[in-house]
Write a protein that holds these residues in place. Structure first.
Motif, mmCIF file in Angstrom:
data_model
loop_
_atom_site.group_PDB
_atom_site.id
_atom_site.type_symbol
_atom_site.label_atom_id
_atom_site.label_comp_id
_atom_site.label_asym_id
_atom_site.label_seq_id
_atom_site.Cartn_x
_atom_site.Cartn_y
_atom_site.Cartn_z
ATOM 1 N N GLY A 82 0.846 -1.194 0.000
ATOM 2 C CA GLY A 82 0.000 0.000 0.000
ATOM 3 C C GLY A 82 0.878 1.240 0.000
ATOM 4 O O GLY A 82 1.997 1.223 -0.523
ATOM 5 N N MET A 83 0.389 2.308 0.607
ATOM 6 C CA MET A 83 1.124 3.575 0.510
ATOM 7 C C MET A 83 2.448 3.529 1.250
ATOM 8 O O MET A 83 3.440 4.089 0.797
ATOM 9 C CB MET A 83 0.247 4.709 1.016
ATOM 10 C CG MET A 83 -0.973 4.863 0.119
ATOM 11 S SD MET A 83 -1.843 6.388 0.337
ATOM 12 C CE MET A 83 -0.758 7.533 -0.486
ATOM 13 N N VAL A 88 0.374 -12.796 2.664
ATOM 14 C CA VAL A 88 1.259 -13.490 3.607
ATOM 15 C C VAL A 88 0.404 -13.942 4.784
ATOM 16 O O VAL A 88 -0.370 -13.154 5.351
ATOM 17 C CB VAL A 88 2.400 -12.551 4.062
ATOM 18 C CG1 VAL A 88 3.185 -13.171 5.218
ATOM 19 C CG2 VAL A 88 3.322 -12.242 2.892
ATOM 20 N N LEU A 144 -13.585 10.344 6.053
ATOM 21 C CA LEU A 144 -13.905 9.513 4.887
ATOM 22 C C LEU A 144 -15.382 9.568 4.538
ATOM 23 O O LEU A 144 -15.755 9.628 3.367
ATOM 24 C CB LEU A 144 -13.541 8.046 5.154
ATOM 25 C CG LEU A 144 -12.083 7.697 5.254
ATOM 26 C CD1 LEU A 144 -11.897 6.206 5.184
ATOM 27 C CD2 LEU A 144 -11.313 8.394 4.172
ATOM 28 N N LYS A 171 -10.931 16.615 1.249
ATOM 29 C CA LYS A 171 -10.972 16.679 -0.219
ATOM 30 C C LYS A 171 -12.434 16.568 -0.634
ATOM 31 O O LYS A 171 -12.935 15.478 -0.909
ATOM 32 C CB LYS A 171 -10.163 15.534 -0.827
ATOM 33 C CG LYS A 171 -8.723 15.494 -0.348
ATOM 34 C CD LYS A 171 -7.933 14.388 -1.018
ATOM 35 C CE LYS A 171 -8.417 13.008 -0.660
ATOM 36 N NZ LYS A 171 -8.451 12.665 0.751
HETATM 37 C C1 LIG Z 1 -10.801 7.127 0.945
HETATM 38 C C2 LIG Z 1 -9.582 7.500 1.743
HETATM 39 C C3 LIG Z 1 -9.146 8.815 1.737
HETATM 40 C C4 LIG Z 1 -8.011 9.175 2.474
HETATM 41 N N1 LIG Z 1 -7.583 10.476 2.440
HETATM 42 C C5 LIG Z 1 -6.433 10.814 3.058
HETATM 43 C C6 LIG Z 1 -5.904 12.148 2.969
HETATM 44 O O1 LIG Z 1 -6.505 13.039 2.365
HETATM 45 N N2 LIG Z 1 -4.717 12.418 3.567
HETATM 46 C C7 LIG Z 1 -4.019 11.462 4.240
HETATM 47 O O2 LIG Z 1 -2.946 11.755 4.742
HETATM 48 N N3 LIG Z 1 -4.519 10.178 4.374
HETATM 49 C C8 LIG Z 1 -5.690 9.844 3.799
HETATM 50 N N4 LIG Z 1 -6.172 8.554 3.905
HETATM 51 C C9 LIG Z 1 -5.423 7.588 4.724
HETATM 52 C C10 LIG Z 1 -4.255 6.980 3.943
HETATM 53 O O3 LIG Z 1 -4.713 6.471 2.724
HETATM 54 C C11 LIG Z 1 -3.609 5.901 4.793
HETATM 55 O O4 LIG Z 1 -3.082 6.525 5.936
HETATM 56 C C12 LIG Z 1 -2.510 5.163 4.053
HETATM 57 O O5 LIG Z 1 -3.050 4.472 2.947
HETATM 58 C C13 LIG Z 1 -1.802 4.170 4.979
HETATM 59 O O6 LIG Z 1 -0.853 3.457 4.243
HETATM 60 P P1 LIG Z 1 -0.449 1.949 4.636
HETATM 61 O O7 LIG Z 1 0.481 1.477 3.589
HETATM 62 O O8 LIG Z 1 -0.047 1.897 6.044
HETATM 63 O O9 LIG Z 1 -1.803 1.112 4.533
HETATM 64 P P2 LIG Z 1 -2.611 0.718 3.239
HETATM 65 O O10 LIG Z 1 -2.575 1.800 2.244
HETATM 66 O O11 LIG Z 1 -3.923 0.248 3.755
HETATM 67 O O12 LIG Z 1 -1.840 -0.527 2.618
HETATM 68 C C14 LIG Z 1 -1.704 -1.749 3.273
HETATM 69 C C15 LIG Z 1 -1.665 -2.842 2.228
HETATM 70 O O13 LIG Z 1 -1.206 -4.040 2.832
HETATM 71 C C16 LIG Z 1 -1.939 -5.129 2.308
HETATM 72 N N5 LIG Z 1 -1.877 -6.261 3.230
HETATM 73 C C17 LIG Z 1 -2.429 -6.355 4.465
HETATM 74 N N6 LIG Z 1 -2.153 -7.552 5.012
HETATM 75 C C18 LIG Z 1 -1.415 -8.228 4.111
HETATM 76 C C19 LIG Z 1 -0.836 -9.531 4.099
HETATM 77 N N7 LIG Z 1 -0.958 -10.367 5.126
HETATM 78 N N8 LIG Z 1 -0.160 -9.923 2.980
HETATM 79 C C20 LIG Z 1 0.000 -9.078 1.925
HETATM 80 N N9 LIG Z 1 -0.532 -7.839 1.893
HETATM 81 C C21 LIG Z 1 -1.214 -7.424 2.970
HETATM 82 C C22 LIG Z 1 -3.321 -4.555 2.132
HETATM 83 O O14 LIG Z 1 -4.088 -5.325 1.235
HETATM 84 C C23 LIG Z 1 -3.023 -3.150 1.630
HETATM 85 O O15 LIG Z 1 -2.951 -3.123 0.226
HETATM 86 C C24 LIG Z 1 -7.322 8.181 3.224
HETATM 87 C C25 LIG Z 1 -7.780 6.854 3.234
HETATM 88 C C26 LIG Z 1 -8.906 6.518 2.502
HETATM 89 C C27 LIG Z 1 -9.402 5.089 2.518
#
Ligand SMILES: Cc1cc2nc3c(=O)[nH]c(=O)nc-3n(C[C@H](O)[C@H](O)[C@H](O)COP(=O)(O)OP(=O)(O)OC[C@H]3O[C@@H](n4cnc5c(N)ncnc54)[C@H](O)[C@@H]3O)c2cc1C
Length: 493
Positions: free
Chosen positions: A10-11, A79, A151, A339
């Motif tokens: 993800g991000m 995983v 959200l 947004k």
């Molecule tokens: C609609 C929306 C709007 C948002 N707007 C904002 C904003 O304006 N500003 C801001 O700062 N933040 C915003 N956010 C929050 C931001 O998107 C999150 O903080 C960010 O995506 C977190 O990143 P991450 O990689 O920790 O988690 P994620 O982006 O959730 O990525 C985690 C990834 O890990 C994968 N995963 C989980 N478990 C496993 C496993 N066991 N094996 C393999 N893969 C796995 C998941 O499928 C996922 O793809 C928003 C969120 C949403 C949903």
């Protein structure tokens, strides 16, 4: 050669991979992502829902990038376990992948309340969710969004912008209660009502039906912040005593919060509180395992925004590649920006303090959808709400960011440009140290030097600095700086 395995693309995970590769061309990288397809910018899904961006525009790294950078990316592979003794991860398809360093970037998942009929609703977290909502919105006549946090508000505004009548149901007494005080919540509700979103606060959802949402009995309409532009929710009409009202809808979207995904870490015996517990190096109790992003808990805080996730990724990249052995994460100061087309909102820090606890400077003009509040302690800005268009956002955010002393004329900060007031945000007056892009920590000085090296538009600045590629809310500011620099040199922007 060090073997780095990243769980979650993800991000946070995708950023970590690119940061590590930029610092070390040799380290062996494997990244697993449970979601199929290319990684994408989750924060921009609200724009996809609203129709201001396409799914393709929010995608990040592609197969070519992975091939060119010798990174093994395994989309659609979950995983399922970590074998800490063997230093391997196990996948749902039976693969075992050895690691020297493991980074958990498993993010968060949407909270689905245990309501009867919850399976009829769609949560709003992933690209798949977004596509499901859009498909349903194509034929729906009315939508309900459950949850009035950031959200939920973005989803409701996005659907209303597509011409769908939307009712936003919220449990708390006002919208976005974590970021906003009651009056700001009310003004926000009124602004949304003017854009076709009916707001109902203080209501509890009991059940999701095939044709709507049943509220708890006695959930009156008295708490609605405004109903302009939307048809009122309809009473159940069943007449049965004790049964709650039904709000009609053929699309129900859940935006009821996010929970860190911690199962892998917990099963592997790592410390988990709300998130996976990490230290200032983002390391868990096992020195070879790190956690970053929304699954991690640092100093008691689980962050739900992009900027901290990307800061954490940079720290881990510095440590894993030994390019910055002293890198540490010390926590983030959070700025939330909505947004939602037609509603400008920035909220930061401790917005809930009272006059007994802090100096408060406040201005409210409800009929214009304007509410501005500064919260000051010991002469420094510790919180702010800026609702409605204002040229002060950049200046106030900068003062909050730096924590420096405020000018004596506090009110002038709220009314930039007025006689005696502070200057409006302007590329000219902004100091070079001002952080323009919060998500990527890009200052005006960096944008200027990038412009001096030949970047003449936003796309070129974004390519060189990554500014605007997070939540995207700094786009106008970057455009303003580039335009001003071009103007100064007589170059057409
Ligand atoms: C609609 C929306 C709007 C948002 N707007 C904002 C904003 O304006 N500003 C801001 O700062 N933040 C915003 N956010 C929050 C931001 O998107 C999150 O903080 C960010 O995506 C977190 O990143 P991450 O990689 O920790 O988690 P994620 O982006 O959730 O990525 C985690 C990834 O890990 C994968 N995963 C989980 N478990 C496993 C496993 N066991 N094996 C393999 N893969 C796995 C998941 O499928 C996922 O793809 C928003 C969120 C949403 C949903």
């Amino acid at each position: 050669m060090t073997r780095l395995v990243v769980v979650g693309n993800g991000m946070a995970g995708a950023r970590l991979v690119s940061e590590v590769r930029a610092r070390d061309p040799h380290i062996r990288i494997t990244v697993f992502g449970a979601e199929a397809g290319r990684p994408y910018n989750r924060a921009l899904l609200s724009n996809v829902l609203a129709g201001t961006m396409t799914p393709g525009q929010v995608r990040m790294l592609d197969a070519e990038w992975y091939a060119d950078h010798a990174v093994t990316a395994l989309p659609g592979v979950e995983v399922t376990a970590i074998d800490r003794e063997a230093r391997e991860v196990l996948t749902a398809c039976g693969r075992r992948e050895p690691y020297d360093v493991l980074v958990l970037a498993t993010g968060g998942e949407a909270v689905v309340p245990p309501l009867p009929g919850a399976e009829r609703a769609v949560a709003f977290r992933t690209m798949g969710d977004c596509e499901a909502i859009l498909a349903a919105a194509g034929t729906a006549r009315r939508a309900v969004v459950v949850g009035g946090g950031l959200l939920g508000v973005e989803a409701a505004r996005g659907l209303a912008g597509r011409g769908l009548p939307v009712t936003l149901l919220h449990l708390a007494g006002h919208l976005m209660e974590r970021q906003l005080d009651a009056e700001a919540g009310l003004v926000l509700g009124e602004s949304l009502a003017g854009l076709g979103v009916e707001i109902r606060t203080g209501v509890t959802v009991r059940e999701i039906l095939g044709d709507g949402v049943r509220l708890a009995a006695g959930a009156g309409r008295g708490t609605a912040a405004g109903t302009a532009g939307a048809t009122a929710a309809s009473p159940s009409g069943t007449g049965e005593p004790g049964e709650g009202e039904v709000v009609e809808a053929d699309l129900v979207v859940l935006a009821c919060g996010v929970r860190p995904v911690t199962r892998l870490a917990r099963d592997a015996g790592l410390a988990v509180a709300r998130g996976v517990v990490v230290d200032d190096e983002m390391r868990t109790g096992d020195p070879s395992i790190f956690a970053i992003g929304e699954c991690a808990e640092h100093d008691g805080v689980v962050y739900g925004l992009v900027a901290p996730a990307w800061e954490q990724a940079a720290v881990v990249a510095g440590l894993v590649t030994a390019t910055d052995r002293t890198a540490r994460y010390r926590g983030s100061r959070l700025v939330t920006r909505l947004k939602a087309r037609g509603v400008e909102l920035a909220a930061m820090g401790e917005t809930h303090l009272t006059e007994d606890e802090a100096e408060i400077v406040r201005f409210s003009h409800r009929t214009r959808g304007t509410y501005r509040k500064l919260v000051i302690r010991d002469g420094r800005l510790v919180g702010a709400i800026l609702l409605g268009e204002t040229p002060a956002v950049g200046t106030v955010t900068r003062l909050f960011d730096h924590g420096g002393p405020l000018p004596a004329d506090r009110a002038g900060l709220l009314f930039p440009g007025l006689a005696g007031g502070a200057a409006a945000d302007s590329p000219v007056r902004m100091p070079d140290t001002a952080r323009v892009c919060q998500c990527n920590n890009v200052t005006k000085g960096r944008i200027r030097s990038c412009w001096e090296s030949g970047a003449r538009d936003v796309a070129a600045v974004a390519a060189a600095t990554r500014a605007t590629t997070g939540c995207g809310s700094c786009r106008d500011a970057v455009e303003g700086i580039v335009g001003w620099l071009c103007e100064q040199e007589g170059i057409p922007a």
